[in-house]
Design an enzyme around this catalytic site. Structure first.
Site, PDB file in Angstrom:
ATOM      1  N   GLU A  91     -45.438 -68.821   1.451  1.00 14.56           N
ATOM      2  CA  GLU A  91     -43.995 -69.008   1.512  1.00 14.56           C
ATOM      3  C   GLU A  91     -43.505 -69.277   2.937  1.00 14.56           C
ATOM      4  O   GLU A  91     -42.619 -70.091   3.148  1.00 14.56           O
ATOM      5  CB  GLU A  91     -43.292 -67.768   0.928  1.00 14.56           C
ATOM      6  CG  GLU A  91     -41.785 -67.877   0.808  1.00 14.56           C
ATOM      7  CD  GLU A  91     -41.317 -68.993  -0.126  1.00 14.56           C
ATOM      8  OE1 GLU A  91     -42.159 -69.587  -0.815  1.00 14.56           O
ATOM      9  OE2 GLU A  91     -40.106 -69.289  -0.117  1.00 14.56           O
ATOM     10  N   ASP A  92     -44.106 -68.611   3.918  1.00 14.27           N
ATOM     11  CA  ASP A  92     -43.534 -68.645   5.265  1.00 14.27           C
ATOM     12  C   ASP A  92     -44.337 -69.411   6.315  1.00 14.27           C
ATOM     13  O   ASP A  92     -43.907 -69.500   7.464  1.00 14.27           O
ATOM     14  CB  ASP A  92     -43.337 -67.207   5.790  1.00 14.27           C
ATOM     15  CG  ASP A  92     -42.271 -66.469   4.991  1.00 14.27           C
ATOM     16  OD1 ASP A  92     -41.476 -67.149   4.333  1.00 14.27           O
ATOM     17  OD2 ASP A  92     -42.250 -65.232   5.035  1.00 14.27           O
TER      18      ASP A  92
END
Ligand code: MN
Length: 729
Positions: A91-92
């Site tokens: 996600e990051d």
């Protein structure tokens, strides 16, 4: 070297060193764990999170490490620990699921993907009325219980570091969400300890004054009452020793949030609230639980209404314990929980305990528990190895439902198999009935598409739209089905009324009269109808013969006769066509399939001469004027209706059926399809009726505007060398 101070003032992180304490904890309960994989996961996290920082200023990779550490407290398997270390990379960071699959295998990739999906949902706004649906959505999406455990540990660490976030509204939003969603989920899967901590941090954030006053009061009571806790503990212990029951007695303080809730629920002030402590008695087996209960109740008076036996009837999350309140030593109220050590582990750690303490359990299920808990326990019961349980546990709960979002972020819960039409009706009946299309995750999709968990659905509406009869076949919710049926029935009645009125007007015109509704009204009782509309509808539906109405209206003028139509088409007796009977019903604008139907035998098209035949209870069937089937109705002239096409049929398309003989050669079918496409038509069906070595014979259904359109398609087909013959079927 230029001598400038580089950004990296921190010494380069050494993943092996960082992860060493974690590995120690992991191998303490799982000596055979894959140490290498855990180290590689830490390395992967350090490398991909790079210079990213937390709100605290810490390097980001400390966060996944802390999350993994929390999970070792629950003695979770190596896959879960690795998933925790990797949980924010997809996600990051620039890492992809493919990278993870390559380095750590399919299983870990699936788990990380699950956590990523939950993280993405966090960005969806929800309102508190939706909390229950949101929790179900998280459970449904988790699929594997380990995904949920990682997410809960993630949230726990984020809450522990919540105070580093500077903006109060953001902190409060996260705290509220934690209380509504994650604390409740932790409770649902029986993780009391996680639930307590999440609640207390959220409480401190959301009601700071309340939290401060509860904790300072607790401190005061603690200081003035320490002796009492000790004295009570000792006294209870002596009592049980005298009875010869091996037991452990613990005095404990209640959680600030639990006290606060009690104050709110019971509307009592803090001064009146003296029992901030509770006692817990842990024993070896169920029999001893009841022996302890007996011993205590024999000595102390019970407080009525406070006794609960969750051993014989566990809570829905699997919680088991006996609760009682007695007037204890020094005549003070004492809350006591009695349970086995195993029940205690399960109460504190929930589902996670099943994994680590599966062996030698004697944990039985109860029919009153929620289905999913039963299923979960069933799987545990029937799994030989605990690791297998964790691997195979798909969260079956809520798998029969899908949860979708409106564009505003509202959650709509639907049964599995639901379509955008179900969604639309679930939002509002008005939305449902005016649906023209749907965007699923921003893409236009067919209305019959089955929705998936987490889909964002936007319904496109138009005021002039009416539900299509075909919707009834693919919707799954009772609400959508019932509404569509109701609307279609209303619509069909409207169609019958319009058709019936036209039919009656036509019949009256046939005897050179005019239809005046004032003259018709007094006749209604004769036909057992209350309103004109009822009478028209009956005529349109074909259950009331219009000739009888004409006869009642104009008794002198009416004489039974053969339909002028018969002679016009050379059927029946030759008879002069009645003067003035030329007004035909316009048939477009009426929806096919409701009050009027196109005959399957001849597929009439605009531009062709047509005739209507009244079918009792079904409205009117339209035949081509030269259809052979019409001969069957020669003896029932009252059923014939004069109909014609409205001049402008607009965009409407009709089905034309042609019979084609094609040479059996390569590309012949493609050529046929191309030719029809070039003629701006669409093939809706092909049926091969005969296949010989040198030719195919087939029946082709095509969409056409009118008879001219069909003729031009046939003409174009005749120009193709592969086409041996074309005619209307
Ligand atoms: Mn995280």
């Amino acid at each position: 070297m230029t001598g400038t101070v580089s950004e990296a003032t921190l010494p380069p992180a050494d993943p092996k060193k960082l992860v060493a304490p974690l590995l120690e904890k992991l191998s303490a309960y799982d000596p055979k764990c894959d140490r290498d994989a855990v180290e590689r996961a830490m390395e992967f996290a350090v490398q991909h999170h790079g210079d990213q920082r937390r709100h605290s200023g810490d390097a980001y990779f400390h966060h996944p490490l802390e999350v993994a550490e929390i999970l070792t407290e629950f003695k979770l398997d190596t896959s879960t620990i690795i998933t925790a270390l990797l949980h924010d990379t997809v996600e990051d960071t620039t890492a992809t699921l493919e990278d993870i699959k390559r380095s750590f295998g399919e299983d870990i990739a699936r788990l990380v993907d699950g956590v990523t999906k939950l993280t993405r949902l966090e960005s969806q706004s929800y309102d508190e009325h939706q909390a229950e649906n949101f929790r179900k959505l998280l459970l449904a999406i988790s699929e594997d219980i380990r995904v949920l455990l990682v997410k809960l540990a993630d949230r726990l660490h984020n809450m522990r570091t919540l105070h580093f976030i500077k903006k109060p509204p953001k902190r409060q939003r996260i705290a509220r969400e934690t209380l509504d969603i994650y604390a409740a989920l932790a409770e649902r899967i029986g993780m009391q300890r996680v639930k307590d901590e999440l609640e207390d941090i959220a409480f401190r954030e959301l009601v700071p004054e309340g939290h401060a006053s509860v904790t300072s009061r607790m401190e005061y009571l603690r200081e003035s009452g320490t002796d009492r806790i000790t004295r009570t503990t000792v006294e209870l212990k002596e009592l049980l020793d005298a009875e010869g029951i091996p037991a452990e007695v613990k005095g404990r303080e209640k959680r600030p949030y639990a006290i606060w809730r009690k104050m709110q629920r019971k509307n009592i002030s803090f001064e009146m609230l003296s029992d901030i402590t509770a006692f817990r008695i842990l024993v070896n087996n169920v029999q001893d639980c009841y022996r302890v209960l007996g011993a205590i109740h024999a000595v102390y008076h019970t407080v009525p209404g406070k006794f609960k036996d969750y051993i014989s009837t566990p809570k829905s999350n699997g919680y088991q314990s006996i609760h009682t309140v007695v007037m204890g030593p020094e005549n003070q109220r004492v809350e006591i929980q009695i349970r086995t050590r195993e029940m205690h582990e399960i109460a504190e750690m929930g589902v996670a305990a099943h994994w680590s303490y599966k062996q030698d359990r004697d944990y039985s299920t109860d029919g009153k528990q929620f289905k999913w808990v039963r299923e979960l326990l069933n799987i545990i019961e029937n799994t030989a190895r605990p690791e297998e349980f964790m691997e195979n546990t798909r969260l079956e709960m809520y798998q029969d439902q899908v949860f979708c979002f409106t564009p505003k972020g509202d959650l709509i819960a639907l049964p599995r198999g639901a379509t955008p039409v179900d969604f639309a009706f679930a939002v509002h009946t008005e939305v449902g009935r005016s649906t023209v299309g749907a965007k699923i995750n921003s893409r236009i999709m067919p209305l019959r598409t089955q929705l998936k968990n987490g889909d964002q659905v936007e319904i496109l509406t138009s005021k002039s739209q009416q539900p299509a009869p075909s919707w009834e076949h693919f919707v799954v919710t009772g609400r959508a089905k019932a509404e569509i049926r109701r609307i279609l029935r209303l619509q069909q009645r409207g169609e019958y009324v319009r058709l019936g009125k036209s039919m009656l007007e036509q019949a009256v015109l046939g005897i050179e009269e005019e239809l005046h509704e004032e003259k018709l009204k007094p006749l209604l009782p004769e036909f057992r109808k209350e309103k004109l509309e009822d009478l028209y509808a009956a005529i349109g539906e074909g259950v009331q013969q219009r000739q009888e109405v004409v006869k009642a209206l104009f008794p002198e003028k009416f004489k039974p006769r053969k339909s002028s139509l018969l002679s016009r088409f050379g059927l029946g007796h030759k008879e002069k066509k009645a003067e003035g009977g030329g007004m035909a019903l316009p048939v477009t604008g009426l929806i096919p399939g409701m009050a009027i139907h196109f005959a399957g035998c001849c597929h009439p098209l605009p531009g062709e001469k047509i005739v209507g035949i009244v079918n009792t209870g079904k409205g009117v069937t339209l035949h081509a004027a030269d259809c052979k089937e019409l001969e069957n109705f020669v003896d029932s002239p009252e059923r014939w209706v004069d109909v014609s096409w409205q001049k402008d049929t607009g965009e409407e398309m009709f089905s034309g059926r042609i019979h084609v003989v094609l040479s059996n050669q390569t590309g012949a079918l493609a050529d046929l399809a191309n030719t029809i496409a070039h003629a701006e038509s669409n093939i809706t069906n092909i049926r091969i009726t005969n296949r010989a070595p040198d030719f195919y014979e087939m029946v082709v259904d095509v969409d056409v505007k009118d008879i001219e359109h069909l003729k031009s398609i046939m003409a174009m087909l005749r120009t193709r060398s592969i086409v041996q013959d074309v005619d209307r079927y």
